[in-house]
Design a protein around this motif. Structure first.
Motif, PDB file in Angstrom:
ATOM      1  N   ASP A   2      -2.297  -4.636   1.650  1.00  0.00           N
ATOM      2  CA  ASP A   2      -0.951  -5.262   1.795  1.00  0.00           C
ATOM      3  C   ASP A   2       0.145  -4.486   1.697  1.00  0.00           C
ATOM      4  OD1 ASP A   2      -2.305  -7.729   2.375  1.00  0.00           O
ATOM      5  OD2 ASP A   2      -1.905  -8.555   0.312  1.00  0.00           O
ATOM      6  N   ILE A   3       0.050  -3.404   0.720  1.00  0.00           N
ATOM      7  CA  ILE A   3       1.138  -2.273   0.576  1.00  0.00           C
ATOM      8  C   ILE A   3       1.135  -1.717   1.903  1.00  0.00           C
ATOM      9  CG2 ILE A   3       1.859  -0.159  -0.478  1.00  0.00           C
ATOM     10  CD1 ILE A   3       0.279  -1.688  -3.268  1.00  0.00           C
ATOM     11  N   VAL A   4       0.075  -0.973   2.647  1.00  0.00           N
ATOM     12  CA  VAL A   4       0.278  -0.291   3.691  1.00  0.00           C
ATOM     13  C   VAL A   4       0.831  -1.319   4.763  1.00  0.00           C
ATOM     14  CG1 VAL A   4      -1.114   1.169   5.288  1.00  0.00           C
ATOM     15  CG2 VAL A   4      -1.552   1.227   2.747  1.00  0.00           C
ATOM     16  N   LYS A   5       0.207  -2.443   5.142  1.00  0.00           N
ATOM     17  CA  LYS A   5       0.878  -3.088   6.115  1.00  0.00           C
ATOM     18  C   LYS A   5       2.233  -3.318   5.872  1.00  0.00           C
ATOM     19  CE  LYS A   5       0.223  -7.822   8.109  1.00  0.00           C
ATOM     20  NZ  LYS A   5       1.690  -7.833   8.577  1.00  0.00           N
ATOM     21  N   ASN A   6       2.669  -3.575   4.827  1.00  0.00           N
ATOM     22  CA  ASN A   6       4.235  -4.050   4.552  1.00  0.00           C
ATOM     23  C   ASN A   6       4.771  -2.644   4.967  1.00  0.00           C
ATOM     24  OD1 ASN A   6       6.440  -5.444   3.467  1.00  0.00           O
ATOM     25  ND2 ASN A   6       6.696  -3.748   1.913  1.00  0.00           N
ATOM     26  N   PHE A   7       4.435  -1.224   4.656  1.00  0.00           N
ATOM     27  CA  PHE A   7       5.219  -0.064   4.940  1.00  0.00           C
ATOM     28  C   PHE A   7       5.053   0.253   6.283  1.00  0.00           C
ATOM     29  CE2 PHE A   7       4.782   4.541   5.901  1.00  0.00           C
ATOM     30  CZ  PHE A   7       5.791   5.132   5.066  1.00  0.00           C
ATOM     31  N   LEU A   8       3.924  -0.191   7.094  1.00  0.00           N
ATOM     32  CA  LEU A   8       4.054  -0.277   8.436  1.00  0.00           C
ATOM     33  C   LEU A   8       5.157  -1.088   9.151  1.00  0.00           C
ATOM     34  CD1 LEU A   8       0.153   0.271   9.101  1.00  0.00           C
ATOM     35  CD2 LEU A   8       1.761   1.830   9.607  1.00  0.00           C
ATOM     36  N   ASP A   9       5.058  -2.357   8.609  1.00  0.00           N
ATOM     37  CA  ASP A   9       5.954  -3.221   9.244  1.00  0.00           C
ATOM     38  C   ASP A   9       7.325  -3.113   8.914  1.00  0.00           C
ATOM     39  OD1 ASP A   9       3.866  -4.944  10.016  1.00  0.00           O
ATOM     40  OD2 ASP A   9       3.881  -6.216   8.203  1.00  0.00           O
ATOM     41  N   THR A  10       7.652  -2.388   8.005  1.00  0.00           N
ATOM     42  CA  THR A  10       9.091  -2.078   7.825  1.00  0.00           C
ATOM     43  C   THR A  10       9.745  -0.682   7.967  1.00  0.00           C
ATOM     44  OG1 THR A  10       8.686  -1.318   5.438  1.00  0.00           O
ATOM     45  CG2 THR A  10       9.193  -3.693   5.906  1.00  0.00           C
ATOM     46  N   ASN A  11       8.906   0.247   8.660  1.00  0.00           N
ATOM     47  CA  ASN A  11       9.328   1.595   9.065  1.00  0.00           C
ATOM     48  C   ASN A  11       8.962   1.753  10.383  1.00  0.00           C
ATOM     49  OD1 ASN A  11       9.834   3.189   6.489  1.00  0.00           O
ATOM     50  ND2 ASN A  11       8.244   2.068   5.834  1.00  0.00           N
ATOM     51  N   VAL A  12      10.093   2.352  11.073  1.00  0.00           N
ATOM     52  CA  VAL A  12       9.785   2.676  12.459  1.00  0.00           C
ATOM     53  C   VAL A  12       9.168   4.184  12.895  1.00  0.00           C
ATOM     54  CG1 VAL A  12      11.478   1.004  13.261  1.00  0.00           C
ATOM     55  CG2 VAL A  12      12.233   3.336  13.032  1.00  0.00           C
ATOM     56  N   SER A  13       9.445   4.829  11.600  1.00  0.00           N
ATOM     57  CA  SER A  13       8.850   6.422  11.782  1.00  0.00           C
ATOM     58  C   SER A  13       8.042   6.499  10.384  1.00  0.00           C
ATOM     59  CB  SER A  13       9.927   7.307  12.079  1.00  0.00           C
ATOM     60  OG  SER A  13      10.780   7.188  13.258  1.00  0.00           O
ATOM     61  N   TRP A  14       7.211   7.270  10.708  1.00  0.00           N
ATOM     62  CA  TRP A  14       6.221   7.413   9.096  1.00  0.00           C
ATOM     63  C   TRP A  14       5.296   8.728   9.382  1.00  0.00           C
ATOM     64  CZ3 TRP A  14       1.324   6.723  10.899  1.00  0.00           C
ATOM     65  CH2 TRP A  14       1.320   5.870  11.639  1.00  0.00           C
ATOM     66  N   VAL A  15       5.148   9.239   8.224  1.00  0.00           N
ATOM     67  CA  VAL A  15       4.018  10.019   7.983  1.00  0.00           C
ATOM     68  C   VAL A  15       2.917   9.312   6.841  1.00  0.00           C
ATOM     69  CG1 VAL A  15       2.976  12.594   7.068  1.00  0.00           C
ATOM     70  CG2 VAL A  15       5.401  12.131   8.237  1.00  0.00           C
ATOM     71  N   ILE A  16       1.755   9.298   7.388  1.00  0.00           N
ATOM     72  CA  ILE A  16       0.760   8.642   6.349  1.00  0.00           C
ATOM     73  C   ILE A  16      -0.428   9.694   6.235  1.00  0.00           C
ATOM     74  CG2 ILE A  16      -0.790   6.704   5.734  1.00  0.00           C
ATOM     75  CD1 ILE A  16       1.142   4.809   7.416  1.00  0.00           C
ATOM     76  N   ASP A  17      -0.753   9.871   4.961  1.00  0.00           N
ATOM     77  CA  ASP A  17      -1.984  10.760   4.792  1.00  0.00           C
ATOM     78  C   ASP A  17      -3.067  10.135   4.205  1.00  0.00           C
ATOM     79  OD1 ASP A  17      -1.174  10.855   1.911  1.00  0.00           O
ATOM     80  OD2 ASP A  17      -2.488  12.857   1.893  1.00  0.00           O
ATOM     81  N   GLY A  18      -4.289  10.264   4.594  1.00  0.00           N
ATOM     82  CA  GLY A  18      -5.487   9.540   3.849  1.00  0.00           C
ATOM     83  C   GLY A  18      -6.237   8.727   4.681  1.00  0.00           C
ATOM     84  N   ASN A  19      -7.543   8.520   4.394  1.00  0.00           N
ATOM     85  CA  ASN A  19      -8.553   7.899   5.243  1.00  0.00           C
ATOM     86  C   ASN A  19      -8.838   6.552   5.104  1.00  0.00           C
ATOM     87  OD1 ASN A  19      -9.156  10.627   6.441  1.00  0.00           O
ATOM     88  ND2 ASN A  19     -10.143  11.199   4.248  1.00  0.00           N
ATOM     89  N   TYR A  20      -8.907   6.289   3.746  1.00  0.00           N
ATOM     90  CA  TYR A  20      -9.311   4.776   3.354  1.00  0.00           C
ATOM     91  C   TYR A  20      -9.184   3.692   4.701  1.00  0.00           C
ATOM     92  CZ  TYR A  20      -7.731   6.479  -1.260  1.00  0.00           C
ATOM     93  OH  TYR A  20      -7.658   7.006  -2.361  1.00  0.00           O
ATOM     94  N   SER A  21     -10.526   3.679   5.182  1.00  0.00           N
ATOM     95  CA  SER A  21     -10.604   2.815   6.179  1.00  0.00           C
ATOM     96  C   SER A  21     -10.071   1.162   6.202  1.00  0.00           C
ATOM     97  CB  SER A  21     -12.062   2.607   6.685  1.00  0.00           C
ATOM     98  OG  SER A  21     -12.890   2.250   5.627  1.00  0.00           O
ATOM     99  N   TYR A  22      -9.888   0.712   4.940  1.00  0.00           N
ATOM    100  CA  TYR A  22      -9.584  -0.918   4.839  1.00  0.00           C
ATOM    101  C   TYR A  22      -8.079  -0.644   4.677  1.00  0.00           C
ATOM    102  CZ  TYR A  22      -9.319   0.495  -0.093  1.00  0.00           C
ATOM    103  OH  TYR A  22      -9.223   1.325  -1.341  1.00  0.00           O
ATOM    104  N   MET A  23      -7.324   0.124   4.660  1.00  0.00           N
ATOM    105  CA  MET A  23      -5.869   0.389   4.565  1.00  0.00           C
ATOM    106  C   MET A  23      -5.317   0.361   5.841  1.00  0.00           C
ATOM    107  SD  MET A  23      -4.693   2.260   1.230  1.00  0.00           S
ATOM    108  CE  MET A  23      -5.880   2.285  -0.188  1.00  0.00           C
ATOM    109  N   GLU A  24      -5.668  -0.616   6.688  1.00  0.00           N
ATOM    110  CA  GLU A  24      -4.832  -0.613   8.172  1.00  0.00           C
ATOM    111  C   GLU A  24      -5.304   0.756   8.929  1.00  0.00           C
ATOM    112  OE1 GLU A  24      -2.888  -3.074   9.407  1.00  0.00           O
ATOM    113  OE2 GLU A  24      -3.342  -4.265   7.426  1.00  0.00           O
ATOM    114  N   TYR A  25      -6.686   1.163   8.939  1.00  0.00           N
ATOM    115  CA  TYR A  25      -6.911   2.253   9.518  1.00  0.00           C
ATOM    116  C   TYR A  25      -6.690   2.333  10.892  1.00  0.00           C
ATOM    117  CZ  TYR A  25      -9.633   6.584  10.110  1.00  0.00           C
ATOM    118  OH  TYR A  25     -10.113   7.818  10.477  1.00  0.00           O
ATOM    119  N   GLU A  26      -7.115   1.203  11.682  1.00  0.00           N
ATOM    120  CA  GLU A  26      -7.294   0.946  13.107  1.00  0.00           C
ATOM    121  C   GLU A  26      -5.687   1.102  13.433  1.00  0.00           C
ATOM    122  OE1 GLU A  26      -9.312  -0.708  11.318  1.00  0.00           O
ATOM    123  OE2 GLU A  26     -11.201   0.278  11.699  1.00  0.00           O
TER     124      GLU A  26
END
Length: 169
Positions: free
Chosen positions: A50-74
């Motif tokens: 949910d934290i990652v989804k919210n970050f993606l929903d509220t930012n038009v540009s971003w850098v995300i590091d990490g693998n964690y497949s269950y954190m909105e990976y696709e």
């Protein structure tokens, strides 16, 4: 611009993410800081996602590091304009992890969960050398590189990373 940085533990994902965030003046999300709670306790998967989804929903540009497949990976891979796979060999990663440990020991680095002081133990060493490099994990990275070949870059060593950074400016 949206940049997803994936790769093996100790390869420099967070360092590169911080650098690109500053360079492009865009928000950064370190997935280790999402997952880890004080005292090295893992956050619940649903809450992390949910934290990652919210970050993606509220930012038009971003850098995300990490693998964690269950954190909105696709979604991260699909939306990214650039996918950077840091594929350093296991011994380079181990050396970098030790160097990081000596730099930050006794403190919590920015890219880690609050209250998670830098540590180095046999479990993490084993993860870097073996568990984090299973056939399944390698195949997952290879599939991402194949599926998104037009927007992916593989960086295998420090020389290539230095060249990439220089060309990014």
């Amino acid at each position: 611009m949206k940049v997803a940085i994936i790769g093996y533990s100790g390869c420099g994902k967070s360092t590169l993410a911080g650098y690109l965030s500053e360079l492009y003046q865009i928000p950064v999300l370190y997935l280790d800081s999402v997952f880890w709670l004080p005292g090295w306790k893992g956050r619940k998967r649903e809450e992390s996602a949910d934290i990652v989804k919210n970050f993606l929903d509220t930012n038009v540009s971003w850098v995300i590091d990490g693998n964690y497949s269950y954190m909105e990976y696709e979604r991260r891979m699909e939306e990214a304009d650039r996918i950077i796979f840091l594929s350093f060999n296991r011994f380079s990663c181990l050396f970098r992890a030790f160097r990081r440990y000596f730099k930050y020991r006794g403190t919590t680095r920015e890219s880690m969960g609050e209250g998670c002081k830098e540590k180095m133990d046999m479990e993490f060493i084993w993860w870097i050398l073996h568990e984090g490099r299973t056939k399944e994990k390698k195949e997952k990275f290879e599939n991402i590189m194949r599926q998104y070949s037009e927007k992916s870059i593989v960086i295998k060593n420090q020389k290539q990373l230095t060249r990439f950074i220089k060309e990014s400016r």
